[in-house]
Motif scaffolding. Structure first.
Motif, PDB file in Angstrom:
ATOM      1  N   UNK B   1       0.931  -0.880   0.141  1.00 31.59           N
ATOM      2  CA  UNK B   1      -0.151  -0.089   0.020  1.00 31.59           C
ATOM      3  C   UNK B   1       1.104   1.345  -0.034  1.00 31.59           C
ATOM      4  N   UNK B   3       1.696   5.421   0.250  1.00 31.47           N
ATOM      5  CA  UNK B   3       1.547   6.897   1.242  1.00 31.47           C
ATOM      6  C   UNK B   3       0.731   7.157   1.514  1.00 31.47           C
ATOM      7  N   UNK B   5      -2.883   5.751  -0.003  1.00 28.29           N
ATOM      8  CA  UNK B   5      -3.586   5.327   0.471  1.00 28.29           C
ATOM      9  C   UNK B   5      -3.599   5.315   1.984  1.00 28.29           C
ATOM     10  N   UNK B   6      -2.399   4.653   2.323  1.00 25.97           N
ATOM     11  CA  UNK B   6      -2.011   4.404   3.487  1.00 25.97           C
ATOM     12  C   UNK B   6      -2.677   5.367   4.590  1.00 25.97           C
ATOM     13  N   UNK B   7      -2.128   6.470   3.757  1.00 28.47           N
ATOM     14  CA  UNK B   7      -3.066   7.478   5.216  1.00 28.47           C
ATOM     15  C   UNK B   7      -4.937   8.569   4.922  1.00 28.47           C
ATOM     16  N   UNK B   8      -4.836   7.888   3.742  1.00 27.82           N
ATOM     17  CA  UNK B   8      -6.502   7.678   3.355  1.00 27.82           C
ATOM     18  C   UNK B   8      -7.406   6.503   4.423  1.00 27.82           C
ATOM     19  N   UNK B   9      -7.100   5.688   4.215  1.00 24.32           N
ATOM     20  CA  UNK B   9      -7.109   4.336   5.083  1.00 24.32           C
ATOM     21  C   UNK B   9      -6.544   5.284   6.695  1.00 24.32           C
ATOM     22  N   UNK B  10      -5.977   5.723   7.709  1.00 22.39           N
ATOM     23  CA  UNK B  10      -5.825   6.076   8.699  1.00 22.39           C
ATOM     24  C   UNK B  10      -6.648   7.208   8.834  1.00 22.39           C
ATOM     25  N   UNK B  12      -9.777   7.274   7.355  1.00 28.24           N
ATOM     26  CA  UNK B  12     -10.905   6.971   8.032  1.00 28.24           C
ATOM     27  C   UNK B  12     -11.189   6.217   8.779  1.00 28.24           C
ATOM     28  N   UNK B  13      -9.916   5.525   9.233  1.00 33.28           N
ATOM     29  CA  UNK B  13     -10.157   5.239  10.520  1.00 33.28           C
ATOM     30  C   UNK B  13      -9.977   6.146  11.485  1.00 33.28           C
ATOM     31  N   UNK B  14      -9.301   7.098  11.779  1.00 33.39           N
ATOM     32  CA  UNK B  14      -9.572   8.403  12.976  1.00 33.39           C
ATOM     33  C   UNK B  14     -11.382   8.630  12.574  1.00 33.39           C
ATOM     34  N   UNK B  16     -13.904   6.583  12.049  1.00 32.27           N
ATOM     35  CA  UNK B  16     -14.682   5.833  12.205  1.00 32.27           C
ATOM     36  C   UNK B  16     -14.454   5.736  14.423  1.00 32.27           C
ATOM     37  N   UNK B  17     -13.300   5.784  14.613  1.00 33.22           N
ATOM     38  CA  UNK B  17     -13.150   5.978  16.143  1.00 33.22           C
ATOM     39  C   UNK B  17     -13.626   6.962  16.401  1.00 33.22           C
TER      40      UNK B  17
END
Lengths: 251, 109
Positions: B1, B3, B5-10, B12-14, B16-17
């Protein structure tokens, strides 16, 4: 009244309730820190790379979601799968948010968003013990921030430490299994009552049996199977007992 | 993955938190929810955790472990035994890892 007025002008960390919240959190800080170091080490050793590990550590603030989604990041799973997995794991927070609601629902939205970010599940357990009556009162916010910021600080420092210690830890020893053990302990802490044991057995079996499914769909299958099993067992129990009372599987 | 796309995923996770932790006190009106879903939700967190943990303990490259000389089995059992006795998360990790490292480094499993 005068005391309240004064409290408003003073910084929140002078508030006795803030100190109380922080003090009550302290005994479990070693547990939080161990969990944080393990998470940090696991993150940096997962192959996700140092920049993403640090950003994830500083922002996501949910150890379970971080650990569970790491393998998905590394295997290049689609974003939807990463987010769905985290959403399933975060469902327990949704349940805790039902508990938080009577205390915080009246606050301004910006404040509620901040509270939402910092309200870890451990905080809820302490808070509900301190304020068993689900009604809002002024001393709740300082108490909340005392506990929540102590927990947050311990978590951030330890997981950053873990990230930077990462390479010093020999991974061939299987240190990463400590993350699994931490999740195992959390799983055990959620057990209470016969039906939760059945849900556990169904979920574990289904997840292993469906492991060959792509995109970690075995987790989704396992959750659906366990929820269905739990509901069926509850219905069967209700029918057996003439008097229907909620046995309260979890506090 | 990559950088980005990784930042976008992170990111999104934030989100979600925040959304999951505040779900019921962030929405302004009372959300109607069918009773069965309300009940069933109690089992979802436990199930999700168990579903993540079980394969990590009993599977090896997608296959059920074929030998009892797998340190993970004993480490998990020791950790659980400690938890049943003392209810401590830290102790669960320490005891489990002690067993794991003892078997792996001491006996070469």
């Amino acid at each position: 009244m005068a005391e309240r007025e004064q409290a408003k002008t003073e910084p929140i960390w002078r508030d006795p309730e803030y100190l109380r919240g922080a003090r009550e959190m302290l005994p479990i800080v070693p547990g939080v820190a161990a969990w944080g170091v393990v998470t940090g080490v696991t993150m940096v050793n997962s192959g996700i790379g140092l920049p993403l590990a640090v950003v994830m550590c500083l922002t996501v603030f949910s150890g379970t979601a971080q650990l569970a989604t790491l393998p998905l990041f590394v295997s290049g799973a689609p974003l939807t799968v990463i987010w769905t997995t985290a959403a399933c794991l975060n469902l327990r927070f949704v349940i805790f948010s039902m508990g938080w609601k009577p205390y915080f629902h009246h606050l301004p939205r910006a404040m509620r968003l901040r509270i939402a970010y910092f309200s870890a599940d451990l905080n809820y357990i302490f808070f509900a013990r301190r304020f068993p009556d689900p009604k809002a009162s002024p001393e709740q916010l300082p108490y909340f921030w005392g506990g929540a910021l102590t927990n947050w600080g311990a978590w951030m420092l330890s997981s950053l430490l873990g990230i930077f210690l990462g390479d010093a830890v020999p991974m061939a020893w299987g240190i990463g299994f400590a993350g699994t053990l931490a999740l195992l302990g959390m799983t055990a802490s959620m057990l209470g009552g016969r039906i939760t044991w059945i849900a556990l057995g169904v979920a574990a079996t289904a997840s292993v049996a469906a492991y060959a499914l792509p995109l970690k769909l075995n987790i989704v299958v396992a959750v659906a199977a366990a929820v269905a099993a739990g509901l069926i067992m509850e219905a069967a129990g209700d029918r057996r007992r003439a008097t229907v009372d909620d046995r309260g599987e979890r506090p | 993955m990559g950088l980005i796309e990784g930042l976008v995923a992170i990111a999104g996770l934030t989100v979600l938190t925040v959304v999951s932790r505040g779900f019921f006190f962030l929405i302004d009106k009372d959300l109607p929810m069918p009773g069965w879903l309300h009940k069933g939700m109690r089992y979802a967190p436990l199930a999700a955790l168990a579903a993540v943990v079980a394969p990590e303990v009993v599977l090896d490259h997608g296959q059920l472990v074929q030998t009892w000389r797998d340190p993970r089995l004993w480490a998990a059992a020791a950790g659980l035994a400690w938890y049943a006795w003392r209810r401590g998360l830290l102790g669960t990790i320490v005891v489990g890892m002690t067993v794991l490292l003892g078997l792996r480094l001491g006996l070469g499993w």
